[in-house]
Write a protein that holds these residues in place. Sequence first.
Motif, PDB file in Angstrom:
ATOM      1  N   ASP A 189       0.849  -1.187   0.000  1.00  0.00           N
ATOM      2  CA  ASP A 189       0.000   0.000   0.000  1.00  0.00           C
ATOM      3  C   ASP A 189       0.883   1.235   0.000  1.00  0.00           C
ATOM      4  O   ASP A 189       2.067   1.178   0.339  1.00  0.00           O
ATOM      5  CB  ASP A 189      -0.937   0.012   1.197  1.00  0.00           C
ATOM      6  N   GLY A 190       0.277   2.341  -0.363  1.00  0.00           N
ATOM      7  CA  GLY A 190       0.955   3.629  -0.328  1.00  0.00           C
ATOM      8  C   GLY A 190       0.390   4.460   0.805  1.00  0.00           C
ATOM      9  O   GLY A 190      -0.771   4.310   1.179  1.00  0.00           O
ATOM     10  N   THR A 191       1.210   5.303   1.372  1.00  0.00           N
ATOM     11  CA  THR A 191       0.759   6.200   2.425  1.00  0.00           C
ATOM     12  C   THR A 191       1.389   7.565   2.215  1.00  0.00           C
ATOM     13  O   THR A 191       2.478   7.673   1.653  1.00  0.00           O
ATOM     14  CB  THR A 191       1.088   5.640   3.824  1.00  0.00           C
ATOM     15  N   HIS A 192       0.683   8.586   2.636  1.00  0.00           N
ATOM     16  CA  HIS A 192       1.202   9.942   2.515  1.00  0.00           C
ATOM     17  C   HIS A 192       1.937  10.312   3.802  1.00  0.00           C
ATOM     18  O   HIS A 192       1.358  10.248   4.881  1.00  0.00           O
ATOM     19  CB  HIS A 192       0.078  10.943   2.255  1.00  0.00           C
ATOM     20  N   VAL A 193       3.202  10.678   3.663  1.00  0.00           N
ATOM     21  CA  VAL A 193       4.011  11.118   4.800  1.00  0.00           C
ATOM     22  C   VAL A 193       4.172  12.621   4.681  1.00  0.00           C
ATOM     23  O   VAL A 193       4.771  13.118   3.720  1.00  0.00           O
ATOM     24  CB  VAL A 193       5.385  10.414   4.824  1.00  0.00           C
ATOM     25  N   GLN A 194       3.618  13.333   5.646  1.00  0.00           N
ATOM     26  CA  GLN A 194       3.591  14.798   5.595  1.00  0.00           C
ATOM     27  C   GLN A 194       4.997  15.380   5.671  1.00  0.00           C
ATOM     28  O   GLN A 194       5.850  14.900   6.415  1.00  0.00           O
ATOM     29  CB  GLN A 194       2.744  15.356   6.737  1.00  0.00           C
ATOM     30  N   ILE A 195       5.232  16.420   4.862  1.00  0.00           N
ATOM     31  CA  ILE A 195       6.512  17.132   4.850  1.00  0.00           C
ATOM     32  C   ILE A 195       6.236  18.633   4.927  1.00  0.00           C
ATOM     33  O   ILE A 195       5.103  19.078   4.748  1.00  0.00           O
ATOM     34  CB  ILE A 195       7.333  16.812   3.572  1.00  0.00           C
ATOM     35  N   ILE A 196       7.293  19.396   5.165  1.00  0.00           N
ATOM     36  CA  ILE A 196       7.193  20.852   5.119  1.00  0.00           C
ATOM     37  C   ILE A 196       7.064  21.257   3.655  1.00  0.00           C
ATOM     38  O   ILE A 196       7.659  20.628   2.774  1.00  0.00           O
ATOM     39  CB  ILE A 196       8.445  21.499   5.749  1.00  0.00           C
ATOM     40  N   ALA A 197       6.310  22.287   3.378  1.00  0.00           N
ATOM     41  CA  ALA A 197       6.110  22.748   1.998  1.00  0.00           C
ATOM     42  C   ALA A 197       7.449  22.999   1.320  1.00  0.00           C
ATOM     43  O   ALA A 197       8.311  23.694   1.860  1.00  0.00           O
ATOM     44  CB  ALA A 197       5.276  24.015   1.981  1.00  0.00           C
ATOM     45  N   PRO A 198       7.658  22.426   0.142  1.00  0.00           N
ATOM     46  CA  PRO A 198       8.909  22.659  -0.597  1.00  0.00           C
ATOM     47  C   PRO A 198       8.926  24.052  -1.225  1.00  0.00           C
ATOM     48  O   PRO A 198       7.981  24.831  -1.070  1.00  0.00           O
ATOM     49  CB  PRO A 198       8.883  21.565  -1.654  1.00  0.00           C
ATOM     50  N   LYS A 199       9.992  24.341  -1.957  1.00  0.00           N
ATOM     51  CA  LYS A 199      10.114  25.634  -2.638  1.00  0.00           C
ATOM     52  C   LYS A 199       8.895  25.883  -3.512  1.00  0.00           C
ATOM     53  O   LYS A 199       8.282  24.951  -4.034  1.00  0.00           O
ATOM     54  CB  LYS A 199      11.381  25.658  -3.486  1.00  0.00           C
ATOM     55  N   LYS A 200       8.571  27.144  -3.686  1.00  0.00           N
ATOM     56  CA  LYS A 200       7.329  27.528  -4.383  1.00  0.00           C
ATOM     57  C   LYS A 200       7.164  26.871  -5.747  1.00  0.00           C
ATOM     58  O   LYS A 200       6.081  26.479  -6.119  1.00  0.00           O
ATOM     59  CB  LYS A 200       7.251  29.038  -4.509  1.00  0.00           C
ATOM     60  N   ASN A 201       8.228  26.743  -6.518  1.00  0.00           N
ATOM     61  CA  ASN A 201       8.080  26.185  -7.863  1.00  0.00           C
ATOM     62  C   ASN A 201       7.878  24.661  -7.862  1.00  0.00           C
ATOM     63  O   ASN A 201       7.586  24.078  -8.888  1.00  0.00           O
ATOM     64  CB  ASN A 201       9.259  26.565  -8.752  1.00  0.00           C
ATOM     65  N   LEU A 202       7.982  24.005  -6.696  1.00  0.00           N
ATOM     66  CA  LEU A 202       7.772  22.561  -6.610  1.00  0.00           C
ATOM     67  C   LEU A 202       6.529  22.182  -5.806  1.00  0.00           C
ATOM     68  O   LEU A 202       6.178  21.014  -5.723  1.00  0.00           O
ATOM     69  CB  LEU A 202       8.993  21.896  -5.958  1.00  0.00           C
ATOM     70  N   GLN A 203       5.860  23.142  -5.224  1.00  0.00           N
ATOM     71  CA  GLN A 203       4.765  22.842  -4.311  1.00  0.00           C
ATOM     72  C   GLN A 203       3.651  22.010  -4.940  1.00  0.00           C
ATOM     73  O   GLN A 203       3.098  21.131  -4.292  1.00  0.00           O
ATOM     74  CB  GLN A 203       4.192  24.134  -3.726  1.00  0.00           C
ATOM     75  N   HIS A 204       3.340  22.261  -6.196  1.00  0.00           N
ATOM     76  CA  HIS A 204       2.257  21.526  -6.847  1.00  0.00           C
ATOM     77  C   HIS A 204       2.537  20.025  -6.931  1.00  0.00           C
ATOM     78  O   HIS A 204       1.619  19.223  -6.994  1.00  0.00           O
ATOM     79  CB  HIS A 204       1.976  22.101  -8.238  1.00  0.00           C
ATOM     80  N   LEU A 205       3.813  19.643  -6.923  1.00  0.00           N
ATOM     81  CA  LEU A 205       4.165  18.228  -7.002  1.00  0.00           C
ATOM     82  C   LEU A 205       3.935  17.494  -5.680  1.00  0.00           C
ATOM     83  O   LEU A 205       3.779  16.274  -5.659  1.00  0.00           O
ATOM     84  CB  LEU A 205       5.627  18.062  -7.406  1.00  0.00           C
TER      85      LEU A 205
END
Length: 195
Positions: free
Chosen positions: A106-122
């Motif tokens: 299974d896959g799970t989402h591991v929360q991280i701090i928001a990345p740089k603005k140009n990568l946030q959508h990923l």
Amino acid sequence: MELKYNLSFSSTVKEERSSAIPPILKLCTALRFLAEGSYQKCSGNDFNLGLAQPTVSVVLKEVLDVVEERICPQWIKARMTNDEMNLSKIHFYQKTRFPGVIGCIDGTHVQIIAPKKNLQHLYLNRKGYYSLNVMIVCDFKMNVRFVDSRYSSANHDSFVYNLSEYKEMLNELDENTFILGDPGYPLEKHLMTPF
């Protein structure tokens, strides 16, 4: 000659500084951070630890590198022996009457701090927070057998699986040997998903 002496002296000073924090305190700092599932500031400000947030960052990297290098290879083993596979098949069959199963994925989402603005959508997942999509495979004892945490949450479970080393390992298995996955994974020869 004098320059060489100064260089060796400065490297000695650097070594002393890097080891100023006792290993037990480094381990406690990392364990506190992992137990809280929180950010580094809380771990660093802990009364018993007393480390600045930037120091916690350095300590975390150091401890997690050691864990990944020395401990993970001893405990996270994707390849199963024939005895382990047979034991897993027996257990799954007794519990579910589903033959040939050696594990679940299974896959799970591991929360991280928001990345740089140009990568946030990923990294912004469908639940509204930034995360990695981590694929985990475990056996009937709930032992983790494989982890792949390289991909952002914008990637689907099937994408992570298709690019993983684990898919290649599954293709080497005997007939009638499977892992179970949810509908986020493709139905394949050794990967069973719901109908």
